[in-house]
Write a protein that holds these residues in place. Sequence first.
Motif, PDB file in Angstrom:
ATOM      1  N   GLU A 178       1.501  -3.642  -0.770  1.00 22.20           N
ATOM      2  CA  GLU A 178       1.802  -3.988   0.539  1.00 22.20           C
ATOM      3  C   GLU A 178       2.372  -3.122   1.452  1.00 22.20           C
ATOM      4  O   GLU A 178       2.097  -2.882   2.834  1.00 22.20           O
ATOM      5  N   ILE A 179       3.199  -1.994   0.738  1.00 17.44           N
ATOM      6  CA  ILE A 179       3.729  -0.812   1.647  1.00 17.44           C
ATOM      7  C   ILE A 179       2.733   0.126   1.977  1.00 17.44           C
ATOM      8  O   ILE A 179       2.803   0.621   3.127  1.00 17.44           O
ATOM      9  N   ALA A 180       1.690   0.402   1.118  1.00 20.57           N
ATOM     10  CA  ALA A 180       0.793   1.408   1.327  1.00 20.57           C
ATOM     11  C   ALA A 180      -0.021   0.835   2.680  1.00 20.57           C
ATOM     12  O   ALA A 180      -0.305   1.571   3.519  1.00 20.57           O
ATOM     13  N   PHE A 181      -0.311  -0.631   2.720  1.00 19.20           N
ATOM     14  CA  PHE A 181      -1.215  -1.000   3.885  1.00 19.20           C
ATOM     15  C   PHE A 181      -0.291  -0.863   5.207  1.00 19.20           C
ATOM     16  O   PHE A 181      -0.810  -0.675   6.205  1.00 19.20           O
ATOM     17  N   ALA A 182       0.957  -1.028   4.972  1.00 15.24           N
ATOM     18  CA  ALA A 182       1.743  -1.166   6.177  1.00 15.24           C
ATOM     19  C   ALA A 182       1.930   0.429   6.657  1.00 15.24           C
ATOM     20  O   ALA A 182       1.946   0.652   7.780  1.00 15.24           O
ATOM     21  N   LEU A 183       1.871   1.306   5.753  1.00 19.16           N
ATOM     22  CA  LEU A 183       1.895   2.741   6.057  1.00 19.16           C
ATOM     23  C   LEU A 183       0.741   3.088   6.852  1.00 19.16           C
ATOM     24  O   LEU A 183       0.957   4.034   7.907  1.00 19.16           O
ATOM     25  N   ALA A 184      -0.525   2.539   6.290  1.00 20.11           N
ATOM     26  CA  ALA A 184      -1.880   2.782   7.005  1.00 20.11           C
ATOM     27  C   ALA A 184      -1.862   2.403   8.387  1.00 20.11           C
ATOM     28  O   ALA A 184      -2.163   2.913   9.478  1.00 20.11           O
ATOM     29  N   ALA A 185      -1.164   1.011   8.459  1.00 25.32           N
ATOM     30  CA  ALA A 185      -1.261   0.586   9.912  1.00 25.32           C
ATOM     31  C   ALA A 185      -0.342   1.401  10.807  1.00 25.32           C
ATOM     32  O   ALA A 185      -0.704   1.882  11.896  1.00 25.32           O
ATOM     33  N   GLU A 186       1.037   2.147  10.343  1.00 21.97           N
ATOM     34  CA  GLU A 186       1.936   2.556  11.397  1.00 21.97           C
ATOM     35  C   GLU A 186       1.477   4.057  11.513  1.00 21.97           C
ATOM     36  O   GLU A 186       1.620   4.544  12.542  1.00 21.97           O
ATOM     37  N   THR A 187       0.359   4.450  10.671  1.00 19.11           N
ATOM     38  CA  THR A 187       0.002   5.758  11.104  1.00 19.11           C
ATOM     39  C   THR A 187      -1.371   5.892  11.834  1.00 19.11           C
ATOM     40  O   THR A 187      -1.691   6.700  12.343  1.00 19.11           O
ATOM     41  N   THR A 188      -1.897   4.812  12.009  1.00 19.83           N
ATOM     42  CA  THR A 188      -3.080   4.662  12.736  1.00 19.83           C
ATOM     43  C   THR A 188      -3.088   3.958  13.890  1.00 19.83           C
ATOM     44  O   THR A 188      -4.024   4.054  14.810  1.00 19.83           O
ATOM     45  N   ILE A 189      -2.301   2.978  14.326  1.00 15.14           N
ATOM     46  CA  ILE A 189      -2.075   2.031  15.448  1.00 15.14           C
ATOM     47  C   ILE A 189      -2.136   2.959  16.540  1.00 15.14           C
ATOM     48  O   ILE A 189      -2.549   2.412  17.844  1.00 15.14           O
ATOM     49  N   ASN A 190      -1.283   3.820  16.741  1.00 15.34           N
ATOM     50  CA  ASN A 190      -0.935   4.458  17.894  1.00 15.34           C
ATOM     51  C   ASN A 190      -2.182   5.046  18.843  1.00 15.34           C
ATOM     52  O   ASN A 190      -2.239   4.927  19.950  1.00 15.34           O
ATOM     53  N   ALA A 191      -3.305   5.427  17.966  1.00 17.54           N
ATOM     54  CA  ALA A 191      -4.460   5.878  18.561  1.00 17.54           C
ATOM     55  C   ALA A 191      -5.008   4.721  19.414  1.00 17.54           C
ATOM     56  O   ALA A 191      -5.658   5.100  20.744  1.00 17.54           O
ATOM     57  N   SER A 236       5.968   6.813 -10.786  1.00 20.54           N
ATOM     58  CA  SER A 236       5.477   7.299 -11.788  1.00 20.54           C
ATOM     59  C   SER A 236       3.970   7.778 -11.433  1.00 20.54           C
ATOM     60  O   SER A 236       3.570   7.576 -10.622  1.00 20.54           O
ATOM     61  N   VAL A 237       3.224   8.615 -12.719  1.00 25.25           N
ATOM     62  CA  VAL A 237       2.037   9.242 -12.096  1.00 25.25           C
ATOM     63  C   VAL A 237       0.910   8.015 -12.021  1.00 25.25           C
ATOM     64  O   VAL A 237       0.312   7.987 -11.093  1.00 25.25           O
ATOM     65  N   GLU A 238       1.054   6.855 -12.722  1.00 20.70           N
ATOM     66  CA  GLU A 238      -0.046   5.694 -12.761  1.00 20.70           C
ATOM     67  C   GLU A 238       0.528   4.986 -11.261  1.00 20.70           C
ATOM     68  O   GLU A 238      -0.528   4.576 -10.656  1.00 20.70           O
ATOM     69  N   GLU A 239       1.833   5.016 -11.005  1.00 14.78           N
ATOM     70  CA  GLU A 239       1.876   4.307  -9.599  1.00 14.78           C
ATOM     71  C   GLU A 239       1.498   5.146  -8.540  1.00 14.78           C
ATOM     72  O   GLU A 239       1.151   4.577  -7.437  1.00 14.78           O
ATOM     73  N   ARG A 240       1.698   6.179  -8.425  1.00 16.69           N
ATOM     74  CA  ARG A 240       1.210   7.278  -7.428  1.00 16.69           C
ATOM     75  C   ARG A 240      -0.120   7.144  -7.251  1.00 16.69           C
ATOM     76  O   ARG A 240      -0.714   6.951  -6.088  1.00 16.69           O
ATOM     77  N   GLU A 241      -1.094   6.952  -8.423  1.00 14.50           N
ATOM     78  CA  GLU A 241      -2.567   6.907  -8.097  1.00 14.50           C
ATOM     79  C   GLU A 241      -2.610   5.283  -7.503  1.00 14.50           C
ATOM     80  O   GLU A 241      -3.665   5.206  -6.805  1.00 14.50           O
ATOM     81  N   LEU A 242      -2.073   4.462  -7.987  1.00 14.70           N
ATOM     82  CA  LEU A 242      -2.135   3.124  -7.273  1.00 14.70           C
ATOM     83  C   LEU A 242      -1.814   3.265  -6.033  1.00 14.70           C
ATOM     84  O   LEU A 242      -2.644   2.594  -4.995  1.00 14.70           O
ATOM     85  N   PHE A 243      -0.950   3.742  -5.425  1.00 11.04           N
ATOM     86  CA  PHE A 243      -0.209   3.908  -4.256  1.00 11.04           C
ATOM     87  C   PHE A 243      -1.362   4.779  -3.177  1.00 11.04           C
ATOM     88  O   PHE A 243      -1.684   4.305  -2.218  1.00 11.04           O
ATOM     89  N   LEU A 247      -3.609   3.162  -0.150  1.00  6.94           N
ATOM     90  CA  LEU A 247      -3.285   3.867   1.178  1.00  6.94           C
ATOM     91  C   LEU A 247      -4.756   4.134   1.721  1.00  6.94           C
ATOM     92  O   LEU A 247      -5.064   4.009   2.806  1.00  6.94           O
ATOM     93  N   VAL A 248      -5.705   4.668   0.975  1.00  2.89           N
ATOM     94  CA  VAL A 248      -7.263   4.769   1.311  1.00  2.89           C
ATOM     95  C   VAL A 248      -7.830   3.477   1.472  1.00  2.89           C
ATOM     96  O   VAL A 248      -8.192   3.499   2.842  1.00  2.89           O
ATOM     97  N   GLN A 249      -7.291   2.505   0.910  1.00  4.03           N
ATOM     98  CA  GLN A 249      -8.195   1.287   1.271  1.00  4.03           C
ATOM     99  C   GLN A 249      -7.727   0.840   2.538  1.00  4.03           C
ATOM    100  O   GLN A 249      -8.457   0.163   3.160  1.00  4.03           O
ATOM    101  N   GLY A 250      -6.413   0.728   2.715  1.00  4.44           N
ATOM    102  CA  GLY A 250      -5.514   0.361   3.827  1.00  4.44           C
ATOM    103  C   GLY A 250      -6.148   1.128   5.201  1.00  4.44           C
ATOM    104  O   GLY A 250      -6.330   0.467   6.117  1.00  4.44           O
ATOM    105  N   LEU A 251      -6.213   2.367   5.151  1.00  5.91           N
ATOM    106  CA  LEU A 251      -6.794   3.072   6.166  1.00  5.91           C
ATOM    107  C   LEU A 251      -8.282   2.870   6.618  1.00  5.91           C
ATOM    108  O   LEU A 251      -8.585   2.693   7.826  1.00  5.91           O
ATOM    109  N   ASP A 252      -9.188   2.639   5.373  1.00  6.15           N
ATOM    110  CA  ASP A 252     -10.364   2.028   5.764  1.00  6.15           C
ATOM    111  C   ASP A 252     -10.259   0.755   6.401  1.00  6.15           C
ATOM    112  O   ASP A 252     -11.071   0.296   7.316  1.00  6.15           O
ATOM    113  N   ALA A 253      -9.506  -0.334   5.891  1.00  2.29           N
ATOM    114  CA  ALA A 253      -9.487  -1.734   6.248  1.00  2.29           C
ATOM    115  C   ALA A 253      -9.020  -1.680   7.847  1.00  2.29           C
ATOM    116  O   ALA A 253      -9.720  -2.600   8.562  1.00  2.29           O
ATOM    117  N   PHE A 254      -8.208  -0.687   8.226  1.00  5.50           N
ATOM    118  CA  PHE A 254      -7.729  -0.741   9.645  1.00  5.50           C
ATOM    119  C   PHE A 254      -9.040  -0.265  10.642  1.00  5.50           C
ATOM    120  O   PHE A 254      -8.825  -0.445  11.732  1.00  5.50           O
TER     121      PHE A 254
END
Length: 325
Positions: A178-191, A236-243, A247-254
């Motif tokens: 959920e946080i990764a998708f929101a981060l994707a939104a706030e990184t791309t919406i301004n354009a 953790s390493v596993e959590e970073r991979e998930l995040f 984030l990539v999926q969120g950026l693609d979705a936007f």
Amino acid sequence: MPATPVSRPHTPPAFERDLLLQLTKRWGKRVAVKKDELDLDGHFDPELPDFPEHLVPLLALPGSPPPDTDGQRRILSASWIAYNAKTTAIEDEIILPACRLMLQERIPVRKDEAAVAALHQTIIDEHYHILMCQNAASVTRRRRELTDLTFDPQAWSVVRALQERRRELTGTARDLVEIAFALAAETTINAFLSTISTEFGIQPMNRITVDMHRRDESGHAVVFRELAVSLYSELSVEERELFKDALVQGLDAFRAPDFDPWVGVARTGGMDITADELREAAANRPAAPRDTGPLQTLLADLGLSEALGPALAIPAPSSTPAQRS
């Protein structure tokens, strides 16, 4: 003869260099919610279009007869209503839940006074953006006689993508997505907001409404970026991979096009098209260029430029560092 003292550049204390602290201190002077409300009805010009024509995929469909003048005008009005509906859905379904989530003790982001204040200010901003969207769409519905035009919040691609991704997740994994998708939104919406806010041929109040939103989102990008860095360092390493994957999926979705909502927009102007026809046309169009500056800055802050840059088709950075928003 005494030696001449060496002058050293002044280094401000850490609290003066804290971006979140500086943002929270300026909040009352920079955000839309603290400014006078726009007179949307008073400045409505019935002769001006409500939305930029070049941002409406329906009007560039190959082989489709163009709508008449009145039909095109109604399609542009419906497109403005659709824009506000999508913006509202993103704020309500993606951004606000992530803001409230990061206030929870179980999420390892900064919890100092500046960070907590920045999150509460962002929540207030986003609720006001929803009100701005509703007010702007309401005027258009009434003045253009489109009062029955509505959109399901679940019809937008990015909202569905988040729901599908988190459906089988629980606990920390769901939180991070959920946080990764929101981060994707706030990184791309301004354009996208910048594209509309510089269109001086549309309704002035529509353009100004979007520009006020854009200015707020510049600050939100900094808030989310700063909090994401503090979060990522604690994973953790596993959590970073998930995040990273989320984030990539969120950026693609936007960036993913929407189809079903445009069928309703087309109908307002007398165009009879299907979602499949729109999908086929989109597959044959090149992807629209995007401003990757904020995204490059985010990935650099997270130390992910080399890992995720190629996956997101981000060009190599120039010799001039990307400016922070």
